[in-house]
Design an enzyme around this catalytic site. Sequence first.
Site, PDB file in Angstrom:
ATOM      1  N   CYS A 130      21.888  39.595  30.166  1.00  0.00           N
ATOM      2  CA  CYS A 130      22.326  38.132  30.130  1.00  0.00           C
ATOM      3  C   CYS A 130      21.068  37.059  30.267  1.00  0.00           C
ATOM      4  CB  CYS A 130      23.588  37.769  30.921  1.00  0.00           C
ATOM      5  SG  CYS A 130      24.530  36.466  30.728  1.00  0.00           S
ATOM      6  N   TYR A 131      21.085  36.301  31.328  1.00  0.00           N
ATOM      7  CA  TYR A 131      20.008  35.342  31.627  1.00  0.00           C
ATOM      8  C   TYR A 131      18.841  36.211  32.047  1.00  0.00           C
ATOM      9  CZ  TYR A 131      17.144  32.018  34.065  1.00  0.00           C
ATOM     10  OH  TYR A 131      15.962  31.304  34.260  1.00  0.00           O
ATOM     11  N   HIS A 141      27.449  41.976  29.686  1.00  0.00           N
ATOM     12  CA  HIS A 141      27.269  42.520  31.107  1.00  0.00           C
ATOM     13  C   HIS A 141      27.782  44.108  31.269  1.00  0.00           C
ATOM     14  CE1 HIS A 141      26.693  38.830  33.293  1.00  0.00           C
ATOM     15  NE2 HIS A 141      27.065  38.251  32.095  1.00  0.00           N
ATOM     16  N   ASP A 163      41.865  44.408  53.647  1.00  0.00           N
ATOM     17  CA  ASP A 163      40.279  44.275  54.261  1.00  0.00           C
ATOM     18  C   ASP A 163      40.459  44.126  55.552  1.00  0.00           C
ATOM     19  OD1 ASP A 163      40.137  44.039  51.570  1.00  0.00           O
ATOM     20  OD2 ASP A 163      39.880  41.980  51.643  1.00  0.00           O
ATOM     21  N   LYS A 196      36.593  45.471  46.674  1.00  0.00           N
ATOM     22  CA  LYS A 196      37.984  45.868  47.105  1.00  0.00           C
ATOM     23  C   LYS A 196      38.218  47.269  46.869  1.00  0.00           C
ATOM     24  CE  LYS A 196      41.755  43.836  48.585  1.00  0.00           C
ATOM     25  NZ  LYS A 196      41.763  42.641  49.360  1.00  0.00           N
ATOM     26  N   GLY A 200      22.518  34.841  35.290  1.00  0.00           N
ATOM     27  CA  GLY A 200      22.615  33.712  35.854  1.00  0.00           C
ATOM     28  C   GLY A 200      23.054  32.599  35.454  1.00  0.00           C
ATOM     29  N   GLU A 211      27.623  45.906  33.481  1.00  0.00           N
ATOM     30  CA  GLU A 211      28.046  46.031  35.044  1.00  0.00           C
ATOM     31  C   GLU A 211      29.643  45.836  35.226  1.00  0.00           C
ATOM     32  OE1 GLU A 211      26.446  43.827  34.177  1.00  0.00           O
ATOM     33  OE2 GLU A 211      26.595  41.890  35.397  1.00  0.00           O
TER      34      GLU A 211
END
Length: 586
Positions: A82-83, A167, A225, A369, A55, A169
């Site tokens: 992280c945060y 990170h 999309d 996506k 964050g 992810e």
Amino acid sequence: MESSSPQVSVLDAGGQYCHLIARKVRELGVYAEVRASETPAAELADRKALIISGGPASVYEEASPKVDPAVFSCGPAVLGICYGFQLMVFNLGGEVERGERGEYGMATLAVMDPGELLVSGEQQVWMSHRDTVSAIPAGFRLMARTDTCAFAAVGDAARRLYGVQFHPEVVHTRHGAGILKNFLFEVAGCTKDWDPKNRVPLIEQQIRETVGNRKVFFFVSGGVDSTVAYTLCLRSLGPDRVRGVYVDSGLMREGETDFVRDVFQSMGASGFSVESQEPIFLAALQGVCDPEQKRHIIGEKFVEVQERILAGLHGEDWILGQGTIYPDTIESGGSAKADVIKTHHNRVAGIQRLIAGGRIVEPLTSFYKDEVREIGAELGLPAELLGRHPFPGPGLAIRCICSTAEGYVENTPDGWLIPIHTVGVQGDSRTYNPMIAIEGRPIPGSGLHHQATVLINRLTGINRVVASIASICPLETLRVFAASLTPDRLARLRRADAIVRRMAEESGFDREVWQFPVVLIPVGQGKRRDAVVLRPIHSVDGMTAQSVPMTEALLSRISGELMKVHGVSAVFYDLTNKPPATIEWE
Ligand code: XMP
């Protein structure tokens, strides 16, 4: 889609990445939900694992997201990212140091003690943080560090508490998926309970539930999309209950209207038509320079056209269908605490009114996506369409940079400072800063991208570093002109974009990149008052991105052709990753 008691909860501490974490967990075969970081531990005690997201805040800010301290002892294994890591350390008696500048981008992780969480060996990780951990709580051990980060990964095996400053992810963290996998299965003891193949029948069921007896009206753009969302509605509701209109806003790329008409004709969509609205959009945008204002105006114009059309559908109960995907919602603040990086055109006031009135169906809001492309392939949509690069809804308007002020390019020891402001994202906060140009060719192995990353981490108040590729004159004699969105400039950008697209396709380069925006900036000399910026990037989901190098042969061919375009003074190449810069310039 959510089972009543998932094994994993991702606690949203305000990062844009919290839903990405949940999705990565689902990709590993375990269903994960996203909850507010402050969720009481009593509600989370039956989970196997908790992940606290990153964050933008600092633990020292009063209003920063908190967690219930009992989450660290209520049962589940906990991973702080992280945060989330800093929050864990802060709560358990360690120390967090305030940082001014931070660290954004790639770093090399040196693993001393992989334990049950990490993968051994030196590896690339992705950092995006300002504060750092300077002392770890009792019971924790150091597992890995980077050059600038003394505590990059730590853990307390007895309490099953782990924290990473990077990170895991994002794709740029080389062993990110492996780390999450270790945490879920080795540390937390999760079992597989989620199969991505469930998704199409589930989405179709959700569409039928949302729409009820009503009918759905779509504005299609020809992008992946909206076409996938339209097809899902067509399949679940039948052709009589789904209608599509393509609005030609005058902000589209060369040949776009014909492409879209062909695609929908070949799909056999009976309720499909084209509305030409170019004069209305261009008149509304006349003299507008501010990126947010451009987006609002375009969004509102789309809504006006849509309201006019919906009003014309007498006696029927129609609702609006949209192809909004996950990143579109978070970057507009869809995660409870993420800062508004920019307002997406799918989230402007008129659309918010429809959402509040329950008159919207958006089947793709929890997907990224690449997942939307996979769903499209499952639905049998043509590869030519699914392989298209993403193109922003507001179109060329946000790639045609405007300026109210005039200014001069300044030769500084770090490069040429160009007073054109572009959008960036640092530690999840939005920034709007000038750019710097350096010399060099961004060809593979040149090291120029690395040089740009070092420069941007060192300089404050700079969002982007570009390479100067071609210019009619020395850069310090170029100037910034006051310029707005005129038909002339849009035509120039459309031409430049078509040239780049053709050459990228012919050379096969377009398949090496995820997206390749071409941007026009009002920088030039004499009658040549615009420069073109090439922005080829690699990404998986648009959330993070890397600038991609190009061979000298292609670079020379493209810049040679661009310099022949009427009014073009120079060609630049954007070397900046996301973060700190966004993919688009506005
Ligand atoms: P940024 O610039 O935020 O872009 O790094 C991430 C992805 O989102 C696309 N993008 C948009 N798409 N409307 C859209 O439909 C918008 O206003 C918009 N802004 C950015 C961008 O092209 C990239 O793929």
